[in-house]
Design a protein around this motif. Structure first.
Motif, PDB file in Angstrom:
ATOM      1  N   ASN A  49      39.814  48.792  45.273  1.00 46.71           N
ATOM      2  CA  ASN A  49      38.926  48.151  44.356  1.00 46.71           C
ATOM      3  C   ASN A  49      37.332  47.719  44.806  1.00 46.71           C
ATOM      4  O   ASN A  49      36.752  46.466  44.325  1.00 46.71           O
ATOM      5  CB  ASN A  49      39.650  46.625  44.331  1.00 46.71           C
ATOM      6  N   THR A  50      36.767  48.646  45.316  1.00 44.63           N
ATOM      7  CA  THR A  50      35.443  48.389  45.595  1.00 44.63           C
ATOM      8  C   THR A  50      34.699  49.660  44.899  1.00 44.63           C
ATOM      9  O   THR A  50      35.230  50.361  44.292  1.00 44.63           O
ATOM     10  CB  THR A  50      35.111  48.716  47.390  1.00 44.63           C
ATOM     11  N   GLY A 187      32.639  45.031  36.903  1.00 43.57           N
ATOM     12  CA  GLY A 187      33.632  45.425  37.925  1.00 43.57           C
ATOM     13  C   GLY A 187      33.565  46.904  38.711  1.00 43.57           C
ATOM     14  O   GLY A 187      32.203  47.257  38.701  1.00 43.57           O
ATOM     15  N   GLY A 192      38.539  45.653  36.252  1.00 47.81           N
ATOM     16  CA  GLY A 192      37.987  44.312  35.659  1.00 47.81           C
ATOM     17  C   GLY A 192      38.300  44.100  34.004  1.00 47.81           C
ATOM     18  O   GLY A 192      38.502  43.099  33.690  1.00 47.81           O
ATOM     19  N   HIS A 195      41.773  42.648  33.524  1.00 48.26           N
ATOM     20  CA  HIS A 195      41.727  41.072  33.805  1.00 48.26           C
ATOM     21  C   HIS A 195      41.160  40.352  32.571  1.00 48.26           C
ATOM     22  O   HIS A 195      41.818  39.411  32.118  1.00 48.26           O
ATOM     23  CB  HIS A 195      40.986  40.919  35.146  1.00 48.26           C
ATOM     24  N   HIS A 380      44.324  47.451  43.412  1.00 48.58           N
ATOM     25  CA  HIS A 380      43.841  46.518  44.795  1.00 48.58           C
ATOM     26  C   HIS A 380      44.695  46.643  45.667  1.00 48.58           C
ATOM     27  O   HIS A 380      45.617  47.051  45.805  1.00 48.58           O
ATOM     28  CB  HIS A 380      43.630  45.074  43.863  1.00 48.58           C
ATOM     29  N   ILE A 395      36.330  38.494  48.160  1.00 47.06           N
ATOM     30  CA  ILE A 395      35.638  38.588  46.947  1.00 47.06           C
ATOM     31  C   ILE A 395      34.558  39.114  47.244  1.00 47.06           C
ATOM     32  O   ILE A 395      33.520  38.283  47.812  1.00 47.06           O
ATOM     33  CB  ILE A 395      35.981  37.238  46.481  1.00 47.06           C
ATOM     34  N   ASP A 398      30.982  42.383  42.795  1.00 47.92           N
ATOM     35  CA  ASP A 398      31.584  43.075  41.699  1.00 47.92           C
ATOM     36  C   ASP A 398      32.840  42.226  41.154  1.00 47.92           C
ATOM     37  O   ASP A 398      32.961  42.096  39.864  1.00 47.92           O
ATOM     38  CB  ASP A 398      31.756  44.465  41.898  1.00 47.92           C
ATOM     39  N   ASN A 399      33.543  41.848  41.843  1.00 49.10           N
ATOM     40  CA  ASN A 399      34.743  40.891  41.656  1.00 49.10           C
ATOM     41  C   ASN A 399      34.432  39.597  40.964  1.00 49.10           C
ATOM     42  O   ASN A 399      35.081  38.988  40.156  1.00 49.10           O
ATOM     43  CB  ASN A 399      35.662  40.930  42.590  1.00 49.10           C
ATOM     44  N   ASP A 404      37.963  34.448  36.498  1.00 49.16           N
ATOM     45  CA  ASP A 404      39.518  34.153  36.900  1.00 49.16           C
ATOM     46  C   ASP A 404      39.579  32.683  36.092  1.00 49.16           C
ATOM     47  O   ASP A 404      39.524  31.672  36.394  1.00 49.16           O
ATOM     48  CB  ASP A 404      39.375  33.779  38.552  1.00 49.16           C
TER      49      ASP A 404
END
Lengths: 546, 457
Positions: A49-50, A187, A192, A195, A380, A395, A398-399, A404
């Protein structure tokens, strides 16, 4: 070294060579996204997730694809207006096989694509007016109950306030209208967007009908998108046992049934990556626990059914579960054995989204195929290593841009479905509110690669020579040009269903067919195999004789 | 199927429903694949590149390679310069193409990235090239994108070697338009039969219809070679096939190197193929060999022998403007009645061309550029046709209204082999007749009462 030598030393060597051929920065980046499974270690960490390094030929898509394409798109009673230039709506039209069967009197928007088709003047002067007008036209033509608006890249840049447009329209037309800011650049992948869609459904849909009274043994199916009819097979089995499915998220699902989702007793989570947010939020807001399930593979399906029965702990359900399992297994045993005979001893690569690379390993094994390399496109760390690592996940910028959503206990609708003590006990026995990740189940020496790219795909197929390459459409024909059968694990090559008991047989049949199709035998033309020069010389010209 | 589509037509200003076009970048990607050893590069978010590759791969059932600048929110704020620079460096180092062909997206265009300036700032390895085209998704369509990349190819790669621009070679440049590799092959075959030296660009034959040999080549044998494209500036003339996809490139080459442009229809159907051959003959004073004359004669034979299958049948034709225009003309040659003619690509020229074709025909018809399939469906609901000709997306209407569909154009996602078989040229016209007759006759067979079910038709 033999072709099928998958010793840890050989694999390490292969990975080292691969990394060595990259430019230094890329090499450093990619190194952290790979590991060779070493069961002697307690903990193996992978980077996920990068960002993908620019220029790398990745299979990843964008935030919009995750939001509209994956999570929201399957809701069939919803007009999905894509606000942006035409392409984004066009590409998500009918391309993902999330099937849906409307009930009598229901509206079905699955064969439709809606777009505001933004033009240059909309980019320059803003697109809000056009969006408002598009909503008006959709309402006038179709009279829908639900409209979702998904924004694409330029919308975020020009600053259209799509949320206000949606809120105003909702008021004006008296139907559910909400907007999601899922611009493609947000993201680092589709993730992303999942979510963002989860947040939107939680904010605007789930729990909006409190009059609904759920029947006994009520469940929701989360993270199942009914590709090729998977959800139909899963529902068939669950209904046979006696479960009542309240809401499907979102394959074969409707916005209207999602309104009742908070009344179910248990949430089943199939694709952890795309829907775990909703599972968690429902739990926090309404108290419904979630169970990580896996309906791919015979053993996994059986285990899931038993886990569910354990959760409900009801004599009727328990006995019915065993009856159904017995009946279903008897039904498929012969077929599965037949195909296992054809596939035994083969190896596979599995590179899929955020769950299937894990889920299908068991099914492959059941037909005698070992998964020697697996990776996720947009997962992730918790999907690889298990949810216990979530607190340790860094975190990054990008995240941080993905909201949230903080939900609170709903005092009117919060229920304690199972007492805390029993719950604690159950958590030890079944994956209740937990996912242990993919790596745990992988064999020593198998390779795990996150965001597998073209170069790695090509090199690793060449070196490790799997018999089946399970991936997507973009790399399918690369493998096939190398003479290796490639199975699309996203769209199932337009086959399926592959879930549940009957699905397992379909899958086994399709894999056996792909490996053994006589078409492979024609790869090398006869003139490259046999000499065309015949041994006998029947005529010698005079000039030669002399 | 499509149960929610009402019969009643309502004016729409903002909402496109079931589009008959997609956005520019995919056209640019396809055009760039027509250069030998070229890697198309999408300067924008990852999703664009992924969607375009997915779609092209599904149409061709062959690998479609392309890279992306992988924009994140940061690049969207600060511009994509560093992404493109990093990308170029990595692409040359890892994938080693001869050419990187950058196309933009709505994202990088809205930000305002100056690709010319960024490329000028990149250290391009010796012997390698980087070219670009601006392809904002909020203008035109995928056909515009194809056209813009062709223009980009001319801009960057075409040269005039001679100091005397009036001195030209015997080569004829051919810009084939957004057609399948099989059509490019067929156009080349006809040109070769006439004995005319040519340079075709872009040329995706041998790239997206590559053979399976058990060995994967990231850059297959096909594609127009950079050295050949360079020579186009010295050619005798440019024949641009298809106004929408090809004319801009030809005009650009005239501007840059003084090569005279001739814009013709895509050579689909007998008249457009005749026109293509006649233009080549006039340009080169060559003669038509018997082989080609024989093919044409065979086609005329088939047309006449089978005319009763399709004469007077009403047809809806939709898709990309150049193909739809040529197909409309061919339907008229067959005695069919084109009733609805629609493209998603905007442009007044489309209706003009269609109106010209329909001038002498006593047929009531509707024509629309920048239209969508929702409109086409509503037209058909109000007054049906016997046949629909268009891409795969027509299958929804076909099923809803129980009207046969002949698949033509881009994309075809649900049938195979189409990209290996031409619809261009006389041979292609024969194939089209076969497809049209089969569709109509299969329908007649399906619907026939037993007593009317015929063995011989």
């Amino acid at each position: 070294m033999n072709d099928k030598d998958f010793s840890k030393e050989k694999i390490d060597n292969v990975i080292d060579k691969l990394l060595y051929s990259y430019p230094a920065k890329v090499s450093k980046n990619r190194k952290e996204h790979m590991l060779v499974r070493d069961c002697s270690q307690d903990k193996q960490q992978i980077k996920a997730n990068t960002r993908t390094v620019p220029g790398i030929i990745t299979n990843r898509g964008c935030c919009y694809a995750g939001c509209k394409g994956v999570v929201l798109g399957p809701l069939r009673d919803m007009v999905h207006i894509v606000h942006g230039p035409i392409g984004c709506s066009y590409y998500a039209w009918g391309t993902r096989r999330h099937k849906g069967k409307p009930k009598e009197g229901e509206q079905n928007y699955l064969p439709y694509s809606f777009s505001t088709d933004m033009q240059e003047k909309d980019i320059v002067f803003g697109g809000e007016k056009k969006l408002k007008q598009a909503i008006k036209e959709a309402v006038e033509i179709f009279n829908p109950k639900n409209i979702a608006i998904c924004s694409t890249c330029p919308v975020g840049l020009i600053g259209d306030d799509i949320n206000s447009v949606a809120a105003e329209a909702e008021k004006e037309y008296g139907i559910t209208i909400f907007a999601t800011s899922c611009e493609g650049y947000k993201g680092v992948s589709q993730s992303g967007g999942h979510h963002i869609a989860n947040n939107a459904l939680m904010k605007h849909v789930i729990g909006s009908n409190n009059d609904f009274v759920a029947p006994k043994y009520s469940i929701n199916i989360l993270g199942e998108y009914n590709i090729g009819g998977d959800e139909w097979e899963i529902s068939r089995i669950l209904s046979k046992i006696g479960y009542n499915i309240i809401a499907r998220m979102t394959g074969n699902g409707t916005t209207e049934e999602l309104r009742n989702a908070h009344k179910a007793d248990l949430n089943l989570v199939q694709c952890h990556r795309s829907i775990n947010y909703i599972a968690e939020m429902i739990e926090k807001k309404y108290g419904t626990p979630w169970l990580k399930v896996n309906f791919i593979g015979i053993e996994a399906t059986v285990r899931t059914l038993r886990d569910m029965a354990k959760f409900f702990d009801d004599p009727e359900i328990l006995s019915r579960t065993e009856e159904v399992i017995k009946e279903e297994l008897e039904d498929i045993r012969e077929d599965v054995e037949y195909y296992r005979g054809q596939c035994a001893g083969k190896t596979a690569f599995l590179f899929v989204g955020g769950s299937r690379a894990h889920h299908y390993q068991g099914l492959y094994k059941e037909i005698g195929i070992e998964t020697v390399l697996a990776g996720y496109e947009f997962a992730h760390r918790d999907d690889y290593e298990g949810r216990h690592v979530i607190p340790d996940i860094q975190i990054d910028a990008d995240n941080r841009n993905i909201e949230d959503l903080d939900v609170q206990k709903d005092p009117q609708n919060y229920r304690i479905v199972i007492p805390p003590q029993r719950r604690e006990k159950l958590e030890q026995e079944i994956p209740l509110n937990n996912y242990a990740g993919m790596i745990n189940e992988m064999k020593d020496g198998s390779v795990v690669i996150d965001d597998l790219n073209h170069y790695e795909t090509e090199e690793l197929i060449r070196i490790l020579k799997p018999d089946v390459f399970g991936s997507g459409i973009k790399d399918k024909y690369i493998a096939q040009k190398m003479g290796i059968f490639s199975k699309q694990m996203h769209s199932y090559d337009y086959g399926g269903p592959y879930a549940g008991f009957k699905g397992a047989v379909n899958f086994a049949r399709d894999i056996a067919m792909g490996i053994h199709t006589p078409t492979w035998s024609y790869l090398v033309p006869p003139w490259k195999k046999e000499p065309s020069l015949e041994g006998e010389v029947s005529y010698i010209p005079e000039s030669v004789e002399q | 199927m499509l149960d929610l589509t009402p019969k009643e037509l309502k004016e729409r200003e903002a909402l496109i429903i079931n589009p008959a076009k997609t956005c520019q970048p995919i056209g640019a990607m396809y055009a760039a694949l027509g250069i030998h050893r070229c890697l198309p590069h999408s300067h924008g978010s990852q999703g664009c590149c992924s969607y375009h590759r997915m779609h092209l791969t599904r149409h061709f059932r062959d690998p479609v390679m392309a890279s992306t600048s992988s924009f994140t929110e940061g690049s969207s704020v600060f511009g994509g310069k560093s992404n493109l620079k990093t990308a170029a460096k990595n692409i040359f180092a890892i994938y080693n193409p001869d050419v990187i062909a950058v196309h933009t997206t709505c994202l990088s265009e809205t930000i305002g990235d100056d690709i010319n300036a960024i490329i000028a700032d990149i250290e391009i390895p010796e012997g390698k090239r980087m070219i670009h085209a601006n392809t904002p998704s909020y203008q035109g369509s995928h056909i515009t994108g194809f056209s813009n990349m062709v223009k980009g190819i001319v801009n960057y790669l075409a040269e005039s070697a001679s100091d005397h621009p009036e001195v030209k070679t015997d080569n004829i440049n051919i810009i084939p338009g957004f057609v399948n590799p099989a059509d490019m092959r067929e156009i080349k075959r006809i040109t070769s039969l006439l004995g005319i030296p040519y340079i075709m660009f872009p040329d995706t034959s041998g790239v997206v219809d590559s053979p399976n040999t058990g060995k994967y080549e990231m850059y297959p044998r096909g594609g127009a070679k950079v050295d050949d494209i360079a020579k186009t500036g010295d050619s005798k003339a440019t024949v641009a096939l298809g106004k929408f996809a090809s004319e801009q490139g030809a005009f650009e080459l005239e501007k840059k190197c003084g090569v005279k442009p001739y814009v013709l229809k895509t050579p689909i159907g007998i008249r457009a193929t005749d026109d293509y051959i006649m233009k080549l003959l006039k340009l080169t004073q060559k003669e038509v060999p018997y082989e080609l004359e024989e093919e044409r004669g065979q086609l005329v034979d088939i047309m006449t022998d089978t005319h009763m299958h399709f004469h007077g049948k009403e047809v809806a034709i939709f898709g990309d403007p150049d193909i739809v225009t040529a197909m409309t003309e061919f339907c008229l040659s067959l005695g069919m009645r084109p009733k609805y003619i629609l493209t998603g690509t905007p442009g007044e020229a489309f209706s003009r061309e269609i109106n010209e074709l329909m001038m002498d025909v006593a047929v009531n018809y509707q024509v629309k550029a920048a239209g969508d399939l929702f409109t086409l469906h509503q037209w058909i609901k109000n007054d049906p046709v016997d046949l629909i000709i268009g891409n795969t997306y027509g299958k929804y209407i076909s099923k809803a209204e129980d009207i046969p569909l002949v698949r033509l154009g881009f994309p075809i996602l649900d049938r195979s082999v189409h990209s290996y078989m031409p619809v261009a040229g006389y041979k292609g016209a024969m194939r089209l007749i076969e497809m049209i007759s089969n569709a109509i006759l299969d329908r007649e067979d399906r619907d026939a009462e037993d007593c009317d079910f015929e063995l011989v038709m």
